[in-house]
Design a protein around this motif. Structure first.
Motif, PDB file in Angstrom:
ATOM      1  N   ASP A   1       0.865  -1.180   0.000  1.00 55.71           N
ATOM      2  CA  ASP A   1       0.000   0.000   0.000  1.00 55.71           C
ATOM      3  C   ASP A   1       0.899   1.226   0.000  1.00 55.71           C
ATOM      4  OD1 ASP A   1      -2.442  -1.281  -0.027  1.00 55.71           O
ATOM      5  OD2 ASP A   1      -2.595  -1.398   2.152  1.00 55.71           O
TER       6      ASP A   1
ATOM      7  N   THR B   1      -4.039   6.461  -1.267  1.00 54.56           N
ATOM      8  CA  THR B   1      -3.371   5.167  -1.147  1.00 54.56           C
ATOM      9  C   THR B   1      -3.581   4.347  -2.414  1.00 54.56           C
ATOM     10  OG1 THR B   1      -3.635   5.131   1.262  1.00 54.56           O
ATOM     11  CG2 THR B   1      -3.195   3.039   0.184  1.00 54.56           C
ATOM     12  N   ILE B   2      -2.462   3.845  -2.934  1.00 55.48           N
ATOM     13  CA  ILE B   2      -2.485   3.015  -4.137  1.00 55.48           C
ATOM     14  C   ILE B   2      -1.858   1.666  -3.794  1.00 55.48           C
ATOM     15  CG2 ILE B   2      -1.785   2.819  -6.542  1.00 55.48           C
ATOM     16  CD1 ILE B   2      -1.281   5.832  -6.511  1.00 55.48           C
ATOM     17  N   THR B   3      -2.486   0.579  -4.195  1.00 56.99           N
ATOM     18  CA  THR B   3      -1.918  -0.754  -3.989  1.00 56.99           C
ATOM     19  C   THR B   3      -1.207  -1.194  -5.262  1.00 56.99           C
ATOM     20  OG1 THR B   3      -3.664  -1.356  -2.422  1.00 56.99           O
ATOM     21  CG2 THR B   3      -2.423  -3.155  -3.435  1.00 56.99           C
TER      22      THR B   3
ATOM     23  N   ALA C   1      -6.044   3.381  -9.668  1.00 54.97           N
ATOM     24  CA  ALA C   1      -5.943   2.040  -9.106  1.00 54.97           C
ATOM     25  C   ALA C   1      -5.636   1.029 -10.206  1.00 54.97           C
ATOM     26  CB  ALA C   1      -7.245   1.678  -8.397  1.00 54.97           C
ATOM     27  N   GLY C   2      -4.715   0.129  -9.898  1.00 59.13           N
ATOM     28  CA  GLY C   2      -4.330  -0.885 -10.870  1.00 59.13           C
ATOM     29  C   GLY C   2      -3.075  -0.550 -11.643  1.00 59.13           C
TER      30      GLY C   2
END
Length: 582
Positions: free
Chosen positions: A288, A305-307, A342-343
């Protein structure tokens, strides 16, 4: 046309022009000590004369002057010296950033005192040497345990201070991101004001001084490139733009898009249950990644927050740089200017990694801190593996029932020992008679051969430099653990490419000393060169009070002379008007 009234007008214009010149001189004197102020000059020129040459007056007496006027008020500035100063600012900023933290690292190692790691390592081996001579005495065993505990405590403390120091360097980067964005916003506003004043036909000298001062301050943070535009507008971008398609931070056209910077606040391993192993920071895996828009951590509204999946190298790169390219609102962007969503993968992130300036210094010193943490971890593991192996007689930790040095977080995981968690087994501290000192591997043996073998480890060349976070005792000792025929106990043979424990740490300290001295020398040299450049710029743009006083007297005399002309014309007019009545 000529005449007394024409003379009167010429003198009036002269007084007005000299007064404006005095105003400029007064402004210069008032700002003699103002940072970033550039000396200004009133440019005087003749006004439009009478009787311009034409076909009708070709035989006339020629042009008749009508006086003087202030054509413009300009500031004295050398753009080439500005470029040199700003380039040197970036070089000096990088050196100062490195020197600041390298000096603090030296303080953390504390090798000039009697409590440094080198001294404590010697004390540990000396205590084992003393124990080999009187293995039956409990007090000598206690000295071994306490000296070893003092060493592990110092390793723990040094490790934690280095980790904290790295965090401090990241905090400075975060503050620099905030400061840089604020400066860019101010420069952008001044840019608009400068252009607005130029459109009105005036010279925005003081506004351009304020803009140049901010650009000077910005150049300390990282290298910058300036494109001059019409109406004294300026477009600004970093020197090191990487693959960014729109790297401009300030644009003279208010409709153009500009970029800003955001700060990566944390990179946390993402738990994906069920997990068979614990993912440690730096391991390849899912993370994260949390960043704050424009570096502003004052509100969670700026938190994003980016995963994403990171390799070990990608984690290190992101951890040490921390600065992302962003749009004007602080949203992280790709190199093509589109938003990160995201992604997206690590390769989609646009990291800002300048090659000069404070940011470069703070980023590069983190790599140094990581190296010293790794070397400290290798030292701790090397000490633990070698002492535990000889003390237990086992080259494989799985066969060791009572390790001398253990992992303080989980004593069953010797392979995970670091400088931050190494400690002496509490069972041994509670009962020092459990220390194995003789040929017999039981705790009751009273000869000192095993203790002597451990003391001799100080002169054994070990492959400490090859230790990795995943290295086990068995891998470390492979092919080097055998029985010493003289002592009758298992010991470690020297490696041709190895280093002694003391020599390994001395090499680490010497490397740090060389880097610190280099950084200090660079700071001194850069300060000297920058001072020379600033002196050259000051000799051109700075205010000389002696020169301004001379100008003031010159303008004062000219003003008085013009006033005298007006007085004389007044007398002549009085003579004509009133004298003709008589």
């Amino acid at each position: 046309m000529s005449g007394l009234f024409s003379t009167f007008n010429i003198a009036t214009r002269g007084m007005s022009a000299q007064q404006k010149a005095l105003d400029v001189t007064s402004h210069n004197i008032a700002n003699a000590n103002t940072d970033g102020y550039s000396r200004q000059k009133a440019n005087l020129e003749t006004t439009r004369p009478f009787d311009m040459p034409s076909m009708n007056n070709a035989m006339g007496s020629g042009q008749l002057g009508t006086g003087v006027q202030v054509s413009s008020i300009t500031r004295i500035r050398d753009s080439y010296l500005d470029y040199q100063v700003r380039t040197q600012n970036g070089t000096k900023g990088s050196s100062e950033g490195r020197e600041k933290f390298l000096t603090e690292i030296e303080g953390v190692f504390n090798e000039l005192s009697g409590t440094g790691i080198s001294t404590l390592v010697d004390n540990v081996f000396n205590s084992w040497q003393a124990l080999s001579g009187s293995p039956e005495v409990a007090s000598t065993r206690n000295v071994v345990a306490q000296q070893s505990k003092a060493l592990t405590d110092q390793l723990n403390s040094t490790y934690n201070q280095l980790v904290k120091l790295k965090g401090n360097s990241q905090d400075v980067i975060k503050q620099d991101v905030v400061d840089v964005n604020n400066m860019l916003n101010q420069i952008n506003e001044l840019n608009k004001q400068v252009i607005g004043v130029k459109v009105g036909g005036n010279e925005p000298n003081d506004l351009m001084d304020k803009r140049d001062l901010l650009i000077d301050q910005l150049s300390v943070k990282f290298g910058i490139t300036i494109d001059k535009k019409s109406l004294s507008g300026e477009d600004l971008k970093p020197t090191d733009i990487g693959d960014m398609t729109n790297a401009y931070l300030v644009k003279s056209d208010p409709n153009d898009k500009v970029s800003r910077f955001s700060y990566v606040n944390s990179i946390v391993p993402k738990a994906v249950p069920p997990a068979s192993t614990v993912q440690k920071p730096g391991d390849a895996g899912s993370y994260d990644v949390t960043y704050y828009k424009n570096g502003d951590t004052s509100t969670d509204a700026n938190k994003v927050t980016i995963t994403m999946d990171l390799t070990s190298a990608q984690y290190t790169s992101l951890d040490q740089s921390r600065v992302l390219w962003a749009d004007s609102d602080g949203n992280a962007i790709k190199t093509d200017g589109s938003l990160i969503v995201a992604g997206d993968a690590f390769n989609d992130l646009a990291l800002f990694i300048p090659k000069t300036g404070e940011l470069n210094g703070y980023m590069s010193v983190q790599a140094d801190i990581d190296v010293y943490i790794d070397q400290l971890n290798s030292l701790a593991k090397g000490i633990a593996f070698s002492v535990n192996a000889v003390e237990s007689g086992e080259s494989d930790a799985s066969n060791d029932t009572l390790e001398f040095f253990v992992n303080g977080e989980d004593k069953t995981k010797e392979q995970d020992i670091t400088a931050g968690n190494i400690t002496v087994n509490q069972d041994i501290i509670n009962d020092v008679m459990k220390i194995k000192v003789g040929v017999n591997d039981t705790t009751g043996s009273t000869d000192g051969n095993r203790a002597l073998a451990i003391a001799d480890l100080r002169d054994v060349k070990l492959d400490i430099q090859s230790i990795k976070p995943t290295t086990t005792r068995a891998e470390f000792l492979s092919g080097k653990f055998n029985v010493d025929a003289t002592l009758g106990v298992s010991t470690i043979s020297s490696s041709s490419n190895g280093m002694t424990i003391g020599g390994y740490f001395t090499n680490t300290v010497n490397d740090l000393a060389v880097k610190t001295q280099t950084a200090t020398r660079n700071v001194t040299n850069n300060e000297s060169l920058l001072a020379s450049l600033e002196e050259s710029r000051s000799s051109i743009s700075g205010v000389s009070l002696d020169e301004e006083m001379a100008n003031m007297i010159q303008y004062q005399h000219a003003y008085q002379a013009n006033a005298k002309i007006i007085s004389t014309v007044d007398e002549l007019l009085d003579l004509i008007i009133n004298g003709l009545k008589k």
